[in-house]
Design an enzyme around this catalytic site. Structure first.
Site, PDB file in Angstrom:
ATOM      1  N   LYS A  44     -62.841  12.648 -69.560  1.00 56.27           N
ATOM      2  CA  LYS A  44     -64.234  12.698 -69.084  1.00 56.27           C
ATOM      3  C   LYS A  44     -65.257  12.377 -70.186  1.00 56.27           C
ATOM      4  O   LYS A  44     -66.339  11.881 -69.906  1.00 56.27           O
ATOM      5  CB  LYS A  44     -64.526  14.057 -68.446  1.00 56.27           C
ATOM      6  CG  LYS A  44     -63.785  14.206 -67.116  1.00 56.27           C
ATOM      7  CD  LYS A  44     -63.995  15.544 -66.452  1.00 56.27           C
ATOM      8  CE  LYS A  44     -62.983  15.682 -65.322  1.00 56.27           C
ATOM      9  NZ  LYS A  44     -63.029  16.954 -64.636  1.00 56.27           N
ATOM     10  N   GLY A  88     -60.026  26.508 -55.785  1.00 62.81           N
ATOM     11  CA  GLY A  88     -60.837  25.347 -56.150  1.00 62.81           C
ATOM     12  C   GLY A  88     -60.813  24.194 -55.155  1.00 62.81           C
ATOM     13  O   GLY A  88     -61.314  23.101 -55.473  1.00 62.81           O
TER      14      GLY A  88
HETATM   15  P1  NDP Z   1     -60.561  22.477 -70.908  1.00 64.15           P
HETATM   16  O1  NDP Z   1     -59.262  22.059 -71.504  1.00 64.15           O
HETATM   17  O2  NDP Z   1     -61.808  21.783 -71.295  1.00 64.15           O
HETATM   18  O3  NDP Z   1     -60.777  24.068 -71.225  1.00 64.15           O
HETATM   19  C1  NDP Z   1     -59.747  24.971 -71.010  1.00 64.15           C
HETATM   20  C2  NDP Z   1     -60.299  26.411 -71.017  1.00 64.15           C
HETATM   21  O4  NDP Z   1     -59.245  27.272 -70.574  1.00 64.15           O
HETATM   22  C3  NDP Z   1     -60.732  26.907 -72.385  1.00 64.15           C
HETATM   23  O5  NDP Z   1     -61.814  27.791 -72.231  1.00 64.15           O
HETATM   24  C4  NDP Z   1     -59.485  27.667 -72.869  1.00 64.15           C
HETATM   25  O6  NDP Z   1     -59.774  28.702 -73.766  1.00 64.15           O
HETATM   26  C5  NDP Z   1     -59.031  28.279 -71.568  1.00 64.15           C
HETATM   27  N1  NDP Z   1     -57.617  28.642 -71.527  1.00 64.15           N
HETATM   28  C6  NDP Z   1     -56.560  27.806 -71.415  1.00 64.15           C
HETATM   29  N2  NDP Z   1     -55.421  28.524 -71.337  1.00 64.15           N
HETATM   30  C7  NDP Z   1     -55.784  29.827 -71.410  1.00 64.15           C
HETATM   31  C8  NDP Z   1     -55.052  31.036 -71.388  1.00 64.15           C
HETATM   32  N3  NDP Z   1     -53.723  31.067 -71.266  1.00 64.15           N
HETATM   33  N4  NDP Z   1     -55.739  32.205 -71.453  1.00 64.15           N
HETATM   34  C9  NDP Z   1     -57.084  32.198 -71.553  1.00 64.15           C
HETATM   35  N5  NDP Z   1     -57.843  31.083 -71.586  1.00 64.15           N
HETATM   36  C10 NDP Z   1     -57.181  29.907 -71.517  1.00 64.15           C
HETATM   37  O7  NDP Z   1     -60.310  22.448 -69.339  1.00 64.15           O
HETATM   38  P2  NDP Z   1     -61.337  22.060 -68.183  1.00 64.15           P
HETATM   39  O8  NDP Z   1     -62.608  22.812 -68.357  1.00 64.15           O
HETATM   40  O9  NDP Z   1     -61.390  20.587 -68.045  1.00 64.15           O
HETATM   41  O10 NDP Z   1     -60.563  22.599 -66.883  1.00 64.15           O
HETATM   42  C11 NDP Z   1     -60.502  23.979 -66.614  1.00 64.15           C
HETATM   43  C12 NDP Z   1     -59.857  24.193 -65.252  1.00 64.15           C
HETATM   44  O11 NDP Z   1     -60.690  23.617 -64.238  1.00 64.15           O
HETATM   45  C13 NDP Z   1     -58.486  23.518 -65.092  1.00 64.15           C
HETATM   46  O12 NDP Z   1     -57.615  24.469 -64.513  1.00 64.15           O
HETATM   47  C14 NDP Z   1     -58.746  22.383 -64.135  1.00 64.15           C
HETATM   48  O13 NDP Z   1     -57.624  22.091 -63.343  1.00 64.15           O
HETATM   49  C15 NDP Z   1     -59.874  22.965 -63.285  1.00 64.15           C
HETATM   50  N6  NDP Z   1     -60.695  21.956 -62.598  1.00 64.15           N
HETATM   51  C16 NDP Z   1     -60.770  21.995 -61.226  1.00 64.15           C
HETATM   52  C17 NDP Z   1     -61.533  21.059 -60.542  1.00 64.15           C
HETATM   53  C18 NDP Z   1     -61.578  21.111 -59.037  1.00 64.15           C
HETATM   54  O14 NDP Z   1     -62.058  20.133 -58.444  1.00 64.15           O
HETATM   55  N7  NDP Z   1     -61.152  22.167 -58.400  1.00 64.15           N
HETATM   56  C19 NDP Z   1     -62.302  20.013 -61.225  1.00 64.15           C
HETATM   57  C20 NDP Z   1     -62.181  20.069 -62.679  1.00 64.15           C
HETATM   58  C21 NDP Z   1     -61.387  21.010 -63.319  1.00 64.15           C
HETATM   59  P3  NDP Z   1     -59.680  28.488 -75.391  1.00 64.15           P
HETATM   60  O15 NDP Z   1     -61.024  27.979 -75.803  1.00 64.15           O
HETATM   61  O16 NDP Z   1     -59.382  29.845 -75.907  1.00 64.15           O
HETATM   62  O17 NDP Z   1     -58.560  27.507 -75.641  1.00 64.15           O
END
Ligand code: NDP
Length: 265
Positions: free
Chosen positions: A65, A229
Site C-alpha cells: 500500500k 471484518g
Molecule cells: P501491519 O502489518 O501494518 O500491522 C500489524 C499490527 O498487528 C501491528 O500493530 C502489530 O504490532 C500487530 N500485531 C501483529 N501480530 C501481533 C500479535 N501476535 N500480538 C499483538 N499484536 C500483533 O498490518 P495492517 O495494519 O496492514 O493489517 C492489520 C489487520 O487488518 C490484518 O489482520 C489485515 O488482514 C486486516 N485488514 C482487513 C481488511 C478488511 O477489509 N477487512 C482491510 C485491511 C486490513 P507490533 O507493532 O507490536 O508489531
C-alpha cells in the site's frame, strides 16, 4: 469499446475475495469488464505492471500500500494524509490513488452508534482508520504491543498506550486492528488486559474476516455483540468500484450484487 481490465495486487493474493466481488458486480450490471489477481513480489514494479498488463484499475493489499501511494500521479486528499493507497484508477495514462479501506471501515461500524473506541494495533490499517474516525468525531485511543509504532500516532495527537502503561477503562467499541488471529491463534493483547477491557465495552469488532478469531471468541465469552471484518472488506470494495466506474452506480446497487460473494466460502 475493449474490455476493461482490473486486478488486485498483493503478496500473498490467492486468498482474496476481491475478484469474485468485483466480477459479480460487473456481470450483474452488464459491464464488459474483468477483475483478476496478480501476485506482485516486488512492490517497486507496481506502476510498470499496471501499464504492462493494460489495467484500468487495481486494488492493492498487503504489503504494497505504501508502494501504491508512491506510484500515483495524483492522490485523493485523504490518501495523501494517511500515506497509503489501496485503490488506483488509470485515467489518460495517469494514476489516481485512493484509500477506501478507511472509508469502508467507517461505514462498517456506523450502526454501533459508538463514540469512544479503543484500537488494539498500530499498523497501516489502524493508521488510516484512526484518522478517518477522528474526522468523523470519534475519540480513538491506541493500544499496541510495540512502543515503536506508537510514535506516529502520538505525533498525530492520539492517546497511546503499550501493554505496560495501559489502564483498562470503558470504551463503546474495542477493535482488533492487528494481524493476531489471522494465521495463528494469538490474542492481540495479554488476556488480563482484554478481560478487563472487554468486560466494560458495549461491543467488539475484528478487522480480520472469514473466521472467528481468538479475540472474537473471548468477546463472546463476555457476552458482547461481535462483528468481523467482512463488512469492511465489502464496503472498501464497493467504494473502489464507485471509483472504477466513475460513480455511475449507487452504493446500494453495487452492494446488492457484490455481497453475493459472501455466500461462497
Ligand atoms: P501491519 O502489518 O501494518 O500491522 C500489524 C499490527 O498487528 C501491528 O500493530 C502489530 O504490532 C500487530 N500485531 C501483529 N501480530 C501481533 C500479535 N501476535 N500480538 C499483538 N499484536 C500483533 O498490518 P495492517 O495494519 O496492514 O493489517 C492489520 C489487520 O487488518 C490484518 O489482520 C489485515 O488482514 C486486516 N485488514 C482487513 C481488511 C478488511 O477489509 N477487512 C482491510 C485491511 C486490513 P507490533 O507493532 O507490536 O508489531
Amino acid at each position: 469499446m475493449t474490455k476493461q481490465l482490473f486486478a488486485i495486487f498483493g503478496n500473498p493474493v490467492s486468498h482474496s475475495k476481491s475478484p469474485m466481488m468485483h466480477n459479480l458486480a460487473f456481470e450483474a450490471l452488464g459491464l464488459d469488464a474483468c477483475y483478476g489477481r496478480y501476485l506482485l513480489k516486488n512492490g517497486k514494479q507496481l506502476r510498470d505492471k499496471i501499464f504492462e498488463l493494460g489495467l484500468k484499475g487495481i486494488n492493492i493489499t498487503v504489503p504494497h500500500k505504501e508502494y501504491a501511494y508512491h506510484a500515483c500521479n495524483k492522490l485523493d486528499g485523504f490518501a495523501k494524509r494517511v500515506g497509503a493507497v489501496n485503490t488506483i484508477v488509470r485515467r489518460d495514462d495517469k494514476l489516481y490513488g485512493y484509500n477506501t479501506d478507511a472509508s469502508g471501515f467507517l461505514k462498517a461500524i456506523e450502526n454501533f452508534a459508538a463514540k469512544k473506541v479503543l484500537f488494539i494495533g498500530a499498523g497501516g490499517t489502524a493508521q488510516s482508520s484512526s484518522v478517518i474516525l477522528r474526522e468523523a468525531d470519534y475519540e480513538v485511543t491506541i493500544l499496541n504491543r510495540s512502543i515503536r509504532r506508537l510514535d506516529r500516532f502520538r505525533e498525530d495527537g492520539f492517546e497511546c498506550y503499550s501493554f505496560d502503561d495501559f489502564v483498562p477503562q470503558q470504551y463503546d467499541l474495542v477493535i482488533n486492528m492487528t494481524s493476531a488471529g489471522l494465521e495463528d491463534d494469538f490474542l492481540p493483547a495479554p488476556k488480563s488486559i482484554l478481560d478487563a477491557t472487554i468486560s466494560q465495552t458495549k461491543a467488539c469488532v475484528d478487522v480480520i474476516y472469514g473466521k472467528e478469531t481468538p479475540f472474537l471468541k473471548l468477546a463472546k465469552i463476555h457476552n458482547k455483540p461481535i462483528k468481523d471484518g467482512s463488512d469492511m472488506l465489502l464496503y472498501q470494495g464497493i467504494i473502489a468500484f464507485e471509483y472504477f466506474t466513475e460513480n455511475k452506480y449507487s452504493f446500494d446497487e453495487i452492494k446488492r450484487h457484490m455481497k453475493k460473494a459472501f455466500d461462497f466460502n
